[in-house]
Design a protein around this motif. Structure first.
Motif, PDB file in Angstrom:
ATOM      1  N   THR A 202      45.055  35.603  35.036  1.00 53.34           N
ATOM      2  CA  THR A 202      44.975  35.737  36.686  1.00 53.34           C
ATOM      3  C   THR A 202      44.804  37.296  36.924  1.00 53.34           C
ATOM      4  OG1 THR A 202      47.221  35.851  36.550  1.00 53.34           O
ATOM      5  CG2 THR A 202      46.388  33.640  36.939  1.00 53.34           C
ATOM      6  N   LYS A 203      45.285  37.926  36.165  1.00 51.27           N
ATOM      7  CA  LYS A 203      45.064  39.450  36.522  1.00 51.27           C
ATOM      8  C   LYS A 203      43.671  40.090  36.460  1.00 51.27           C
ATOM      9  CE  LYS A 203      46.352  44.117  34.840  1.00 51.27           C
ATOM     10  NZ  LYS A 203      45.040  44.601  34.685  1.00 51.27           N
ATOM     11  N   TRP A 204      42.924  39.455  35.369  1.00 52.77           N
ATOM     12  CA  TRP A 204      41.513  39.616  35.413  1.00 52.77           C
ATOM     13  C   TRP A 204      40.708  39.050  36.712  1.00 52.77           C
ATOM     14  CZ3 TRP A 204      37.711  42.080  32.654  1.00 52.77           C
ATOM     15  CH2 TRP A 204      38.222  42.712  31.503  1.00 52.77           C
ATOM     16  N   VAL A 205      41.114  37.944  37.051  1.00 50.77           N
ATOM     17  CA  VAL A 205      40.561  37.541  38.386  1.00 50.77           C
ATOM     18  C   VAL A 205      41.031  38.319  39.558  1.00 50.77           C
ATOM     19  CG1 VAL A 205      40.640  35.422  40.176  1.00 50.77           C
ATOM     20  CG2 VAL A 205      40.566  35.102  37.632  1.00 50.77           C
TER      21      VAL A 205
ATOM     22  N   ASN B 245      29.264  28.625  38.197  1.00 44.79           N
ATOM     23  CA  ASN B 245      29.460  30.012  38.247  1.00 44.79           C
ATOM     24  C   ASN B 245      28.915  30.613  37.299  1.00 44.79           C
ATOM     25  OD1 ASN B 245      30.729  31.993  40.262  1.00 44.79           O
ATOM     26  ND2 ASN B 245      32.255  32.227  38.655  1.00 44.79           N
ATOM     27  N   ASP B 246      28.574  31.926  37.268  1.00 41.56           N
ATOM     28  CA  ASP B 246      28.187  32.773  36.240  1.00 41.56           C
ATOM     29  C   ASP B 246      29.261  33.378  35.539  1.00 41.56           C
ATOM     30  OD1 ASP B 246      25.556  31.710  36.452  1.00 41.56           O
ATOM     31  OD2 ASP B 246      25.059  33.445  37.843  1.00 41.56           O
ATOM     32  N   LEU B 247      30.313  33.768  35.866  1.00 45.67           N
ATOM     33  CA  LEU B 247      31.250  34.606  35.294  1.00 45.67           C
ATOM     34  C   LEU B 247      32.573  33.905  35.421  1.00 45.67           C
ATOM     35  CD1 LEU B 247      31.039  37.870  37.323  1.00 45.67           C
ATOM     36  CD2 LEU B 247      29.739  37.347  35.200  1.00 45.67           C
ATOM     37  N   TRP B 248      33.031  33.814  34.025  1.00 50.94           N
ATOM     38  CA  TRP B 248      34.257  33.098  33.716  1.00 50.94           C
ATOM     39  C   TRP B 248      35.306  34.005  33.149  1.00 50.94           C
ATOM     40  CZ3 TRP B 248      35.039  28.518  36.026  1.00 50.94           C
ATOM     41  CH2 TRP B 248      34.064  27.724  36.451  1.00 50.94           C
ATOM     42  N   VAL B 249      36.345  33.602  33.001  1.00 46.24           N
ATOM     43  CA  VAL B 249      37.501  34.115  32.266  1.00 46.24           C
ATOM     44  C   VAL B 249      38.415  32.889  31.486  1.00 46.24           C
ATOM     45  CG1 VAL B 249      39.229  34.469  34.118  1.00 46.24           C
ATOM     46  CG2 VAL B 249      39.622  35.635  31.999  1.00 46.24           C
ATOM     47  N   VAL B 250      38.508  32.758  30.371  1.00 48.48           N
ATOM     48  CA  VAL B 250      39.204  31.728  29.753  1.00 48.48           C
ATOM     49  C   VAL B 250      40.192  32.369  28.837  1.00 48.48           C
ATOM     50  CG1 VAL B 250      37.693  31.778  27.672  1.00 48.48           C
ATOM     51  CG2 VAL B 250      38.972  29.718  28.378  1.00 48.48           C
TER      52      VAL B 250
ATOM     53  N   ILE C 220      34.901  36.145  29.768  1.00 43.73           N
ATOM     54  CA  ILE C 220      35.958  37.261  29.303  1.00 43.73           C
ATOM     55  C   ILE C 220      37.000  36.123  28.578  1.00 43.73           C
ATOM     56  CG2 ILE C 220      37.634  38.646  30.089  1.00 43.73           C
ATOM     57  CD1 ILE C 220      35.741  39.331  32.508  1.00 43.73           C
ATOM     58  N   VAL C 221      37.366  36.525  27.563  1.00 40.74           N
ATOM     59  CA  VAL C 221      38.223  35.825  27.003  1.00 40.74           C
ATOM     60  C   VAL C 221      39.601  36.864  26.619  1.00 40.74           C
ATOM     61  CG1 VAL C 221      38.858  34.729  24.564  1.00 40.74           C
ATOM     62  CG2 VAL C 221      36.483  34.706  25.388  1.00 40.74           C
ATOM     63  N   CYS C 222      40.611  36.250  27.117  1.00 43.04           N
ATOM     64  CA  CYS C 222      42.030  37.272  26.961  1.00 43.04           C
ATOM     65  C   CYS C 222      43.184  36.279  26.845  1.00 43.04           C
ATOM     66  CB  CYS C 222      41.948  37.793  28.387  1.00 43.04           C
ATOM     67  SG  CYS C 222      42.301  36.824  29.731  1.00 43.04           S
TER      68      CYS C 222
END
Length: 740
Positions: A85-88, A115-120, A77-79
């Motif tokens: 931190t809100k996504w997490v 891990n398989d799910l990341w937000v950057v 997820i790119v935001c």
């Protein structure tokens, strides 16, 4: 059939992802996920509902459902940075967790596969080449990419647009989300749709003024709903109150009206923004520091007064303080057009680096990257070399260009996979950035960027050092800081390096033979390559008086002052050949002398004929003092005699108990370091037991038990001599010696 299957799954809550989470989605969210998105096996979609309709929930629900069905494993997820931190938190609270934030540390520690799910954050991916390289779909293997606030991916923000193209075009499924997909500009809207599905929506080109007809995408690719249209499951109860909108004309001052004038060209806009921000960016270094300290004190006081959490405090700091850390943004009317955007991008990414101390090395690294960009913009270096300096993943074609430009032999400078070896990368950086026309402009930029009155040659070397250690800094953490101090003390920039010379390609032995025949190009090549390796493994360190005081070296000399005479001797060149044949950029190395350094290998001390010198039952390890002896044997012997005479003269003097205890601690650490090295050697030998090694390296079980009991007895004694909880700080005359 796929659509019918998905529709059936949507009607059975017990078989859906919702059954395993506390999430109770609204009707319009269920319709979007199960009616519009899941029926498409390879989703390419732009979700454009109004703000507040729960697009994050829809994206998370879709992701979880596809995971449950076994169709998606890895996703990113790119935001924007402020939403990461809100996504997490939302995933943890509503969707079962498992989402982690990707930072520069994640890439540095090579933890992306943990891990398989990341937000950057979009800002980090845009400005950090290492992160951008790590998240490439061909490397990371993403099954889905989700872009939050996708309107930021348009070509008007080149760095963000590059991230969008990199991920969206090479990932099988892409979900873009934004409440403002059009913004009144068809050109921007079409660029977004091109990211959604390049095969259906062609690239509208680079001209924003081109005439384009209004495009209305179909439901396969696009969904937009207004709040007034959203109702609950009963089909009648509105989820949002009605609203009305009116237009009001607000007169603008002339100065503001010019900023909104579409006829204003880019250069004029840069000039106006530069004038507006000039005072902030062009303030003196001292003024910026005072302002930074004042703001930091205010935020620290707020931490105690208002009970803020540390993450909240860092977010607050990142809104103001990093702008003052962009010390290189010297804006003027003749500044390059990309100066201000680069400065702002750096400030936007500061949240990701603000958790670390803003040390000299961190500032040097930031300045060095901007210096390379400046030289590229001025046409002094090639794009290929800029990619090399940034460690940004050279392609095979890039390597071919470098090999041709420098007249190199590919098999001598590349590893078996065709990549340029780290030491040869270092040599090309040193050679290129010390050419006179580049060197002068680079130093001018550093003076401007850091507010220095002047940049001496040895200080300039420090900015090269932080570029050079990129390939191995993660695997040599114990010696990287020591090496950077050595580079700031001159590094491998000897007087010969600044002269007219050409790198000589070949095996270490062939280069050494040419150097023995008097080829100055070969001598300089050998010196730069071996000097870089020795500093990387902390065998060659910065010049300090304490090294002479404790007998590690016979006399004082900076790294370049030592390397030049060292490479001029036949013995030194023999040693340099051994260093090049031993250096390993994938392992931690060092002598361990004076500090407990994790070393997976060491360099052998060789005689003038290049043969390893025995030391009892083993071979002697190369120490820094040996380099001094090889560089100037006569001076070393003379200084050693003087030191012994001074020690003999003071032997009868009373030594304080504190001094004796300090020496005991140093001896204890050295002995422990040697013990650890011995055990590691025994472990290596144990791999060959019982074949071909007939006797176990530790002897019998009784022998092993005896060693173990002695270690435990030592541990008990150490507990007896443990200092109190608040010990007085010990004396640390040399930071290199206390490295642990």
């Amino acid at each position: 059939m796929w659509t019918q299957w998905m529709n059936a799954a949507a009607t059975n809550a017990e078989s859906s992802a919702m059954a395993a989470t506390p999430l109770k989605p609204y009707a319009h969210q269920t319709t979007a996920v199960y009616g519009a998105m899941l029926p498409q096996p390879l989703l390419r979609f732009l979700l454009a509902d109004e703000p507040g309709t729960g697009k994050t929930i829809m994206a998370g629900l879709y992701l979880r459902e596809m995971q449950r069905l076994g169709l998606i494993k890895r996703a990113i997820i790119v935001c924007p940075a402020n939403l990461a931190t809100k996504w997490v938190d939302d995933f943890q609270r509503l969707l079962g967790g498992g989402l982690r934030q990707l930072t520069s540390a994640t890439v540095r520690e090579d933890a992306l596969n943990s891990n398989d799910l990341w937000v950057v954050s979009l800002e980090l991916a845009a400005v950090n080449p290492a992160v951008q390289d790590a998240i490439r779909p061909d490397k990371a293997g993403w099954d889905l990419v989700v872009f939050d606030e996708a309107h930021r991916l348009t070509p008007t923000a080149a760095g963000f647009h590059q991230v969008g193209r990199l991920l969206a075009k090479n990932t099988p499924r892409a979900l873009l989300m934004t409440a403002t997909p059009h913004r009144g500009k068809e050109w921007l809207f079409r660029h977004l749709l091109h990211l959604v599905d390049p095969e259906i929506y062609p690239d509208p080109g680079s001209d924003p003024n081109v005439e384009l007809s209004a495009l209305r995408p179909g439901p396969i690719h696009f969904l937009r709903r207004m709040k007034e249209d959203l109702v609950d499951y009963d089909g009648t109860t509105r989820l949002f109150k009605g609203r009305t909108a009116h237009n009001h004309s607000v007169p603008l001052r002339a100065s503001r009206a010019r900023l909104h004038d579409p006829a204003a060209n880019a250069a004029e806009m840069v000039r106006r923004v530069a004038t507006s921000f000039g005072d902030t960016f062009n303030a003196s270094r001292a003024a910026r520091r005072r302002s930074y300290i004042r703001d930091a004190e205010q935020y620290n006081a707020a931490l105690e007064r208002d009970g803020l959490s540390m993450p909240t405090l860092r977010q607050l700091q990142a809104r103001r303080i990093p702008l003052r850390l962009v010390v290189g943004a010297v804006i003027s009317e003749d500044a390059a057009p990309d100066t201000l955007p680069a400065a702002i991008a750096t400030a936007q990414s500061a949240r990701h680096i603000s958790v670390n101390p803003w040390r000299d090395a961190a500032q040097d690294a930031m300045t060095a990257r901007r210096m390379v960009g400046h030289l590229l913009a001025r046409g002094l270096i090639s794009q290929t070399f800029a990619t090399l300096a940034a460690e940004d993943g050279l392609t095979a074609d890039d390597v071919n260009v470098l090999v041709a430009d420098f007249g190199l032999e590919r098999r001598s400078v590349c590893d078996p996979d065709g990549r340029l070896t780290p030491l040869w990368r270092a040599l090309l950086i040193v050679h290129t950035l010390t050419r006179p026309h580049i060197f002068v402009e680079a130093k001018r930029f550093i003076r401007s960027d850091r507010g220095f009155g002047q940049v001496r040659d040895e200080r300039y070397a420090g900015f090269l050092g932080v570029l050079i250690d990129l390939p191995w800094r993660a695997v040599k953490p114990d010696t990287t800081d020591v090496a950077r101090r050595a580079w700031r003390n001159g590094g491998a920039l000897t007087p010969e390096v600044f002269q007219n010379w050409t790198p000589v390609v070949g095996s270490p032995e062939s280069v050494r033979l040419l150097a023995d025949d008097g080829d100055h190009n070969a001598v300089t090549t050998l010196m730069v390559l071996a000097g870089t390796a020795l500093m990387a493994d902390a065998v060659l360190t910065r010049d300090t008086g304490s090294k002479v005081d404790d007998g590690r070296v016979p006399y004082r000399a900076t790294p370049p002052a030592l390397l030049s005479p060292w490479a001029a001797t036949a013995h030194g060149r023999r040693q340099a050949q051994t260093v090049l044949e031993t250096f390993d950029p994938t392992k931690a190395g060092g002598t361990g002398e004076g500090r407990s350094v994790q070393a997976d290998y060491t360099y052998l001390h060789v005689d003038p004929q290049g043969q390893p010198i025995p030391d009892g039952a083993a071979l002697q390890t190369l120490r820094e003092g040996h380099l001094f002896e090889q560089a100037d044997p006569d001076r070393s012997a003379k200084e050693r005699r003087k030191l012994r005479a001074a020690q003999a003269a003071t032997a009868g003097r009373t030594q304080s108990r504190e001094d004796r205890n300090e020496q005991r601690r140093i001896d204890l650490l050295d002995n422990l370091g040697q013990a650890v090295s011995t055990v590691k050697n025994l472990i290596t030998e144990a791999a060959d037991f019982p074949n071909p090694l007939k006797e176990h390296p530790m002897g019998s079980r009784a022998d092993w038990q005896e060693v173990r009991e002695n270690v435990r007895a030592l541990e008990d004694l150490l507990i007896d001599v443990r200092p109190p909880a608040e010990p007085h700080p010990g004396r640390t005359p040399d930071a290199d010696r206390t490295q642990t």
